[in-house]
Write a protein that holds these residues in place. Sequence first.
Motif, short mmCIF file in Angstrom:
data_model
loop_
_atom_site.label_atom_id
_atom_site.label_comp_id
_atom_site.label_asym_id
_atom_site.label_seq_id
_atom_site.Cartn_x
_atom_site.Cartn_y
_atom_site.Cartn_z
N LEU A 149 -8.78 -7.02 -1.30
CA LEU A 149 -7.58 -6.55 -0.63
C LEU A 149 -7.81 -6.30 0.86
O LEU A 149 -6.95 -6.57 1.69
N TYR B 191 -4.42 -13.63 5.78
CA TYR B 191 -5.38 -14.12 4.80
C TYR B 191 -6.80 -13.79 5.27
O TYR B 191 -7.04 -13.68 6.48
N LEU C 129 -2.81 -9.94 -4.82
CA LEU C 129 -4.19 -10.15 -5.25
C LEU C 129 -4.22 -11.21 -6.33
O LEU C 129 -3.66 -11.01 -7.41
N TYR D 230 -3.14 3.03 -2.68
CA TYR D 230 -2.60 1.83 -3.30
C TYR D 230 -1.64 2.18 -4.44
O TYR D 230 -1.97 3.01 -5.29
N VAL E 168 -0.46 -9.35 2.71
CA VAL E 168 -1.86 -9.76 2.65
C VAL E 168 -2.07 -10.53 1.35
O VAL E 168 -1.65 -10.08 0.29
N VAL F 109 0.33 -1.08 -0.08
CA VAL F 109 -0.84 -0.49 0.55
C VAL F 109 -0.41 0.32 1.77
O VAL F 109 0.09 -0.24 2.75
N ALA G 81 0.17 -6.34 -0.74
CA ALA G 81 -0.98 -7.19 -1.05
C ALA G 81 -0.71 -7.98 -2.32
O ALA G 81 -0.33 -7.41 -3.34
N GLU H 38 -10.55 -3.96 -4.35
CA GLU H 38 -10.36 -3.33 -3.04
C GLU H 38 -11.07 -4.16 -1.97
O GLU H 38 -10.58 -4.31 -0.85
N ALA I 162 -5.08 -12.24 -0.97
CA ALA I 162 -6.53 -12.25 -1.11
C ALA I 162 -6.95 -12.68 -2.51
O ALA I 162 -6.20 -12.51 -3.46
#
Length: 347
Positions: free
Chosen positions: A120, A302, A142, A159, A274, A153, A140, A117, A276
């Motif tokens: 994220l 980012y 990840l 989530y 996103v 998200v 997202a 998290e 990450a």
Amino acid sequence: MKVLGFESSCDETGVALVETRPGGVPRLLAEALYSQVDMHAAYGGVVPELASRDHIRRVLPLARQVMAQAGFGLAEVDLIAYTRGPGLAGALLVGAGVAVALAAALGKPALGIHHLEGHLLSPFLATAEEGGAPEFPFIALLVSGGHTQLMQVEGVGRYTLLGETIDDAAGEAFDKSAKLMGLGYPGGPALSRLAEGGNPAAFALPRPLLHSGDLDFSFAGLKTAVMTQHRKLGPAPGPQPLADLAASTQAAIVDVLVAKALKALKTTGARRLVVAGGVGANRRLREQLNAGAARLRARVHYPPLALCTDNGAMIALAAALRLQHGLAEGQTEGAFDVRPRWPLDAI
């Protein structure tokens, strides 16, 4: 309100202070990070016991450094946050123990945060020059260490898992392939650097699950293919063939990540992505995601490059955002636990 965050899930000790502002995005006041890479390099990977002991040595000096840099005293901190999981059990216990003991001593609440998290939500610390903070909802991607996941998200704490790796993660594929090529530790960054001088089309490596129709990932078969190609190069391959193999390996990993991420955008109709985690710093991945998202009229966010790897700022940030959204449930004074295995969609 000021949040002090501790990260100690693996081989980096991170501490940071984040401030929340009414109606605004949390602001990073100060942060410090110590990486154990040099210590673990001699063993070719992370040694959990050594990682835990080093966290013990580093965490309090880093906390003092952060508070001095920010110009605040510990009494001015309102919430202490720490990584509760997932991660190495012993390493997690160091950060959790220090954070909860400090919170008890100060009479302040403590909050355990999910490591992923933190990743994220880390793009919410991006400045306007770095692309600015995203808006909910978003998809997202990840790509952190042993985790490769696509999440939908809707908001903080909301989530839904769309897809994940069924074996090796993207970061593991980078690291294990680099080790097969004799590139040392940490392998991922070394492979990416070597790939800069190589031909990504030199070797026909597989793209596992590229056309599976779902959003899951698999990279174990790619690692086997890299091993086979490396053996064919012989015991002493020249620098160019090795660079070509590195570039081809990187291209295979990136192609799968990009295809799945863009498919998630199309499937959900989302217009924001996103990215990450440590692999999110990869230049080729960023270039291809930006180009693909532009074709879909979507935007990619980012975290700042310095916050792509594990750090205390993302933990303090996640706690601050949970606080803003009424999700920061403190825990019983002096009590804590860690969760080495902890699905993100189960928090």
